[in-house]
Motif scaffolding. Structure first.
Motif, mmCIF file in Angstrom:
data_model
loop_
_atom_site.group_PDB
_atom_site.id
_atom_site.type_symbol
_atom_site.label_atom_id
_atom_site.label_comp_id
_atom_site.label_asym_id
_atom_site.label_seq_id
_atom_site.Cartn_x
_atom_site.Cartn_y
_atom_site.Cartn_z
ATOM 1 N N ALA A 42 0.840 -1.204 0.000
ATOM 2 C CA ALA A 42 0.000 0.000 0.000
ATOM 3 C C ALA A 42 0.874 1.253 0.000
ATOM 4 N N PRO A 43 0.343 2.355 -0.512
ATOM 5 C CA PRO A 43 1.117 3.607 -0.486
ATOM 6 C C PRO A 43 1.133 4.226 0.905
ATOM 7 N N SER A 44 2.133 5.062 1.144
ATOM 8 C CA SER A 44 2.206 5.811 2.398
ATOM 9 C C SER A 44 2.910 7.134 2.140
ATOM 10 N N SER A 45 2.717 8.077 3.026
ATOM 11 C CA SER A 45 3.318 9.399 2.867
ATOM 12 C C SER A 45 4.837 9.288 2.796
ATOM 13 N N VAL A 46 5.428 9.835 1.742
ATOM 14 C CA VAL A 46 6.865 9.785 1.432
ATOM 15 C C VAL A 46 7.449 8.383 1.634
ATOM 16 N N ASN A 47 6.616 7.376 1.453
ATOM 17 C CA ASN A 47 7.004 5.955 1.538
ATOM 18 C C ASN A 47 7.648 5.592 2.881
ATOM 19 N N MET A 48 7.211 6.241 3.965
ATOM 20 C CA MET A 48 7.795 5.940 5.278
ATOM 21 C C MET A 48 7.187 4.688 5.916
ATOM 22 N N GLN A 49 6.095 4.162 5.355
ATOM 23 C CA GLN A 49 5.536 2.883 5.802
ATOM 24 C C GLN A 49 5.426 2.820 7.331
ATOM 25 N N PRO A 50 4.651 3.717 7.948
ATOM 26 C CA PRO A 50 4.651 3.843 9.399
ATOM 27 C C PRO A 50 3.822 2.790 10.114
ATOM 28 N N TRP A 51 3.245 1.854 9.377
ATOM 29 C CA TRP A 51 2.405 0.843 10.002
ATOM 30 C C TRP A 51 3.231 -0.195 10.752
ATOM 31 N N ARG A 52 2.723 -0.615 11.891
ATOM 32 C CA ARG A 52 3.335 -1.668 12.697
ATOM 33 C C ARG A 52 2.220 -2.617 13.130
ATOM 34 N N PHE A 53 2.505 -3.915 13.127
ATOM 35 C CA PHE A 53 1.490 -4.925 13.394
ATOM 36 C C PHE A 53 1.849 -5.765 14.616
ATOM 37 N N VAL A 54 0.836 -6.118 15.380
ATOM 38 C CA VAL A 54 0.959 -7.152 16.404
ATOM 39 C C VAL A 54 -0.111 -8.187 16.085
ATOM 40 N N VAL A 55 0.304 -9.417 15.782
ATOM 41 C CA VAL A 55 -0.636 -10.484 15.438
ATOM 42 C C VAL A 55 -0.942 -11.269 16.703
ATOM 43 N N VAL A 56 -2.162 -11.128 17.179
ATOM 44 C CA VAL A 56 -2.585 -11.804 18.409
ATOM 45 C C VAL A 56 -3.310 -13.081 18.012
ATOM 46 N N GLU A 57 -2.621 -14.219 18.178
ATOM 47 C CA GLU A 57 -3.185 -15.489 17.736
ATOM 48 C C GLU A 57 -3.240 -16.539 18.837
ATOM 49 N N SER A 58 -2.469 -16.366 19.893
ATOM 50 C CA SER A 58 -2.448 -17.367 20.967
ATOM 51 C C SER A 58 -3.615 -17.151 21.918
ATOM 52 N N SER A 59 -3.971 -18.198 22.653
ATOM 53 C CA SER A 59 -5.049 -18.072 23.634
ATOM 54 C C SER A 59 -4.675 -17.086 24.725
ATOM 55 N N GLU A 60 -3.379 -17.044 25.061
ATOM 56 C CA GLU A 60 -2.923 -16.098 26.084
ATOM 57 C C GLU A 60 -3.044 -14.660 25.585
ATOM 58 N N GLY A 61 -2.647 -14.442 24.347
ATOM 59 C CA GLY A 61 -2.742 -13.106 23.776
ATOM 60 C C GLY A 61 -4.180 -12.642 23.660
ATOM 61 N N LYS A 62 -5.060 -13.551 23.250
ATOM 62 C CA LYS A 62 -6.469 -13.183 23.110
ATOM 63 C C LYS A 62 -7.116 -12.916 24.469
ATOM 64 N N ALA A 63 -6.689 -13.650 25.492
ATOM 65 C CA ALA A 63 -7.211 -13.407 26.840
ATOM 66 C C ALA A 63 -6.813 -12.011 27.314
ATOM 67 N N LYS A 64 -5.610 -11.585 26.956
ATOM 68 C CA LYS A 64 -5.131 -10.251 27.322
ATOM 69 C C LYS A 64 -5.898 -9.175 26.556
ATOM 70 N N LEU A 65 -6.216 -9.463 25.296
ATOM 71 C CA LEU A 65 -6.904 -8.498 24.449
ATOM 72 C C LEU A 65 -8.395 -8.397 24.766
ATOM 73 N N ARG A 66 -8.985 -9.474 25.232
ATOM 74 C CA ARG A 66 -10.442 -9.572 25.391
ATOM 75 C C ARG A 66 -11.063 -8.397 26.147
ATOM 76 N N PRO A 67 -10.521 -7.981 27.298
ATOM 77 C CA PRO A 67 -11.160 -6.877 28.018
ATOM 78 C C PRO A 67 -11.019 -5.519 27.350
ATOM 79 N N LEU A 68 -10.240 -5.450 26.281
ATOM 80 C CA LEU A 68 -9.979 -4.171 25.623
ATOM 81 C C LEU A 68 -10.821 -3.944 24.374
ATOM 82 N N VAL A 69 -11.578 -4.971 23.939
ATOM 83 C CA VAL A 69 -12.233 -4.873 22.630
ATOM 84 C C VAL A 69 -13.721 -4.529 22.705
#
Length: 210
Positions: A42-69
């Motif tokens: 995808a394009p981005s301003s001056v190609n700085m690609q400022p996107w960062r990802f955290v892939v939450v796939e484990s049961s532990e990660g989802k348990a941590k995320l659950r109260p925030l969604v």
């Protein structure tokens, strides 16, 4: 991987916002990395690609995320993963990597790189926090939409989630809240429901010709 279609029109028009997924379907990290790689064309301003990802796939990660969604618990509990999308306020730190590789590959002359980096250094040193955040949100929206279309091509379904506790997300996943701006969460998996088609306003209502 079961590709639904490589027909872009079909991918675009048949995409739905899916909230319930087949819990038995997982996405291997190799394929998830490929999906993200394709999305980040995808394009981005001056190609700085400022996107960062955290892939939450484990049961532990989802348990941590659950109260925030908030009301998006079903997506969290049933999806193959919840992809947290952040914008990096310090994205210029990667500028030499981006422009340097462009020079190595013959995509940019060295003198252009040097001139661009000098100008961009000044830009990022003087840009206001509000202007920077606005840029991160725009670039994040571009990569998020591309991510959802790429996921559809790979045979998966998605839901773009904006209703979550943004002020808590970064620190919950050990990221510097002063640096990383939470933009969106994208759930991804295999749908167990068809999803609902939705109405779009006609072009004559939303377009001016001058």
């Amino acid at each position: 991987m079961g590709m639904v279609s490589n027909d872009f029109h079909k991918i675009m028009m048949e995409r739905r916002s899916i909230r319930a997924y087949d819990e038995a379907v997982k996405i291997q990290q190799e394929e998830m990395a490929q999906i993200l790689t394709e999305a980040t064309s995808a394009p981005s301003s001056v190609n700085m690609q400022p996107w960062r990802f955290v892939v939450v796939e484990s049961s532990e990660g989802k348990a941590k995320l659950r109260p925030l969604v908030g009301s998006n618990v079903l997506q969290n509990d049933t999806s193959a993963a919840m992809i947290l999308l952040f914008g990096d306020r310090n994205c210029f730190a990667y500028s030499a990597d981006i422009y340097g590789v462009a020079v190595e590959r013959g995509l940019m002359p060295k003198e252009v790189e040097e001139r661009q980096l000098k100008n961009l250094k000044h830009h990022y040193e003087t840009i206001s926090p509000d202007h920077l955040k606005e840029t991160l949100l725009i670039d994040g929206g571009l990569v998020a939409m591309q991510l959802m279309l790429v996921a559809r091509e790979h045979g998966y379904d998605t839901n773009a989630i904006g209703g979550f506790k943004k002020e808590l997300l970064a620190e919950a996943f050990n990221m510097d809240a002063a640096r990383y701006v939470p933009i969106m969460i994208v759930s991804i998996g295999k749908a167990v429901e068809a999803g609902f088609p939705s109405v779009r306003l006609p072009i004559e209502k939303i377009t001016e010709w001058v």
